[in-house]
Write a protein that holds these residues in place. Sequence first.
Motif, PDB file in Angstrom:
ATOM      1  N   LEU A 158      36.505  60.481 100.435  1.00 53.51           N
ATOM      2  CA  LEU A 158      35.605  60.311 100.569  1.00 53.51           C
ATOM      3  C   LEU A 158      34.701  59.419 100.636  1.00 53.51           C
ATOM      4  N   VAL A 159      35.162  58.750  99.729  1.00 51.31           N
ATOM      5  CA  VAL A 159      34.085  57.578  99.347  1.00 51.31           C
ATOM      6  C   VAL A 159      34.954  56.518 100.322  1.00 51.31           C
ATOM      7  N   GLY A 160      35.915  56.591 100.351  1.00 42.54           N
ATOM      8  CA  GLY A 160      36.913  56.035 102.306  1.00 42.54           C
ATOM      9  C   GLY A 160      36.036  56.338 103.067  1.00 42.54           C
ATOM     10  N   GLU A 161      35.863  57.695 103.473  1.00 42.72           N
ATOM     11  CA  GLU A 161      35.246  58.313 105.093  1.00 42.72           C
ATOM     12  C   GLU A 161      34.200  57.520 104.936  1.00 42.72           C
ATOM     13  N   HIS A 162      33.443  57.738 103.940  1.00 42.64           N
ATOM     14  CA  HIS A 162      31.608  57.595 104.357  1.00 42.64           C
ATOM     15  C   HIS A 162      31.363  55.945 103.811  1.00 42.64           C
ATOM     16  N   MET A 163      31.602  55.941 103.006  1.00 47.75           N
ATOM     17  CA  MET A 163      31.531  54.183 102.772  1.00 47.75           C
ATOM     18  C   MET A 163      32.681  52.776 103.093  1.00 47.75           C
ATOM     19  N   GLY A 164      33.877  53.499 103.042  1.00 49.73           N
ATOM     20  CA  GLY A 164      34.435  52.665 103.357  1.00 49.73           C
ATOM     21  C   GLY A 164      34.575  51.149 103.920  1.00 49.73           C
ATOM     22  N   ALA A 165      33.634  51.157 105.058  1.00 47.86           N
ATOM     23  CA  ALA A 165      33.499  50.445 106.285  1.00 47.86           C
ATOM     24  C   ALA A 165      32.749  49.226 105.942  1.00 47.86           C
ATOM     25  N   HIS A 166      31.825  49.107 104.699  1.00 46.15           N
ATOM     26  CA  HIS A 166      31.894  48.126 104.117  1.00 46.15           C
ATOM     27  C   HIS A 166      31.680  47.938 102.743  1.00 46.15           C
ATOM     28  N   ILE A 167      32.863  47.988 102.318  1.00 48.93           N
ATOM     29  CA  ILE A 167      33.698  47.666 101.100  1.00 48.93           C
ATOM     30  C   ILE A 167      34.685  46.973 101.206  1.00 48.93           C
ATOM     31  N   ASP A 168      34.818  46.144 100.645  1.00 45.84           N
ATOM     32  CA  ASP A 168      35.296  45.685 100.286  1.00 45.84           C
ATOM     33  C   ASP A 168      36.651  44.952 100.153  1.00 45.84           C
ATOM     34  N   LYS A 169      36.701  45.654  98.738  1.00 46.13           N
ATOM     35  CA  LYS A 169      37.635  46.211  97.486  1.00 46.13           C
ATOM     36  C   LYS A 169      37.306  47.400  96.765  1.00 46.13           C
ATOM     37  N   VAL A 170      38.175  48.407  96.208  1.00 50.22           N
ATOM     38  CA  VAL A 170      37.948  49.234  95.395  1.00 50.22           C
ATOM     39  C   VAL A 170      38.687  49.021  94.341  1.00 50.22           C
ATOM     40  N   LEU A 171      38.513  49.594  92.860  1.00 52.20           N
ATOM     41  CA  LEU A 171      39.530  49.623  92.026  1.00 52.20           C
ATOM     42  C   LEU A 171      39.096  50.684  90.975  1.00 52.20           C
ATOM     43  N   VAL A 172      39.728  51.728  90.660  1.00 53.69           N
ATOM     44  CA  VAL A 172      39.370  52.163  89.768  1.00 53.69           C
ATOM     45  C   VAL A 172      40.510  52.659  88.720  1.00 53.69           C
ATOM     46  N   THR A 173      40.355  52.401  87.501  1.00 49.73           N
ATOM     47  CA  THR A 173      40.762  52.272  86.448  1.00 49.73           C
ATOM     48  C   THR A 173      40.419  53.719  85.458  1.00 49.73           C
ATOM     49  N   LYS A 174      40.829  54.121  84.813  1.00 46.10           N
ATOM     50  CA  LYS A 174      41.184  55.678  84.066  1.00 46.10           C
ATOM     51  C   LYS A 174      41.613  55.408  82.650  1.00 46.10           C
ATOM     52  N   GLY A 175      40.605  55.247  81.867  1.00 46.18           N
ATOM     53  CA  GLY A 175      40.676  55.341  80.615  1.00 46.18           C
ATOM     54  C   GLY A 175      41.722  55.918  79.422  1.00 46.18           C
ATOM     55  N   LEU A 176      42.263  54.540  79.223  1.00 55.15           N
ATOM     56  CA  LEU A 176      43.311  55.406  78.068  1.00 55.15           C
ATOM     57  C   LEU A 176      42.777  55.796  76.362  1.00 55.15           C
ATOM     58  N   ALA A 177      42.453  54.214  76.178  1.00 59.48           N
ATOM     59  CA  ALA A 177      42.082  53.760  74.943  1.00 59.48           C
ATOM     60  C   ALA A 177      40.607  52.382  75.088  1.00 59.48           C
ATOM     61  N   GLY A 178      40.635  53.039  73.578  1.00 58.21           N
ATOM     62  CA  GLY A 178      38.815  51.799  73.763  1.00 58.21           C
ATOM     63  C   GLY A 178      39.372  51.311  72.742  1.00 58.21           C
ATOM     64  N   GLY A 179      41.178  50.901  72.269  1.00 64.54           N
ATOM     65  CA  GLY A 179      41.258  49.806  71.735  1.00 64.54           C
ATOM     66  C   GLY A 179      42.328  50.531  70.520  1.00 64.54           C
ATOM     67  N   PRO A 180      43.142  49.386  69.947  1.00 66.32           N
ATOM     68  CA  PRO A 180      43.460  49.721  69.547  1.00 66.32           C
ATOM     69  C   PRO A 180      43.694  51.454  68.068  1.00 66.32           C
ATOM     70  N   ASP A 181      44.238  52.432  68.709  1.00 68.00           N
ATOM     71  CA  ASP A 181      44.021  53.657  67.904  1.00 68.00           C
ATOM     72  C   ASP A 181      42.705  54.041  67.967  1.00 68.00           C
TER      73      ASP A 181
END
Length: 102
Positions: A29-52
């Motif tokens: 949806l982001v690509g469909e509606h906003m994508g023409a104006h965006i140069d780059k998209v990066l999505v990061t899924k949280g896995l950890a906040g540091g060691p352990d």
Amino acid sequence: MALSLQVIYPIEDGTRFDHAYYANTHMPLVGEHMGAHIDKVLVTKGLAGGPDQPPATYAIATMVFADKAAMDAAMAKAGPVMADIPNFTDTRPQILIGEVIG
């Protein structure tokens, strides 16, 4: 001057986040509606906040725009994207708009 818009989804007690919906429905949806104006998209899924340490965020979406005019144009088209947020999370997104320096 390039600008970035980061949408940060914090993990808070009692909240939910559907990563599959986010990747397969919301981001297109982001690509469909906003994508023409965006140069780059990066999505990061949280896995950890540091060691352990558990992550503090479900995900962070970073969108890079050539300039403020491009970001403003994208945001003018963001209505359907914003309306879709409750379909994948009930956490309150945080926003960071910044100058890209590197």
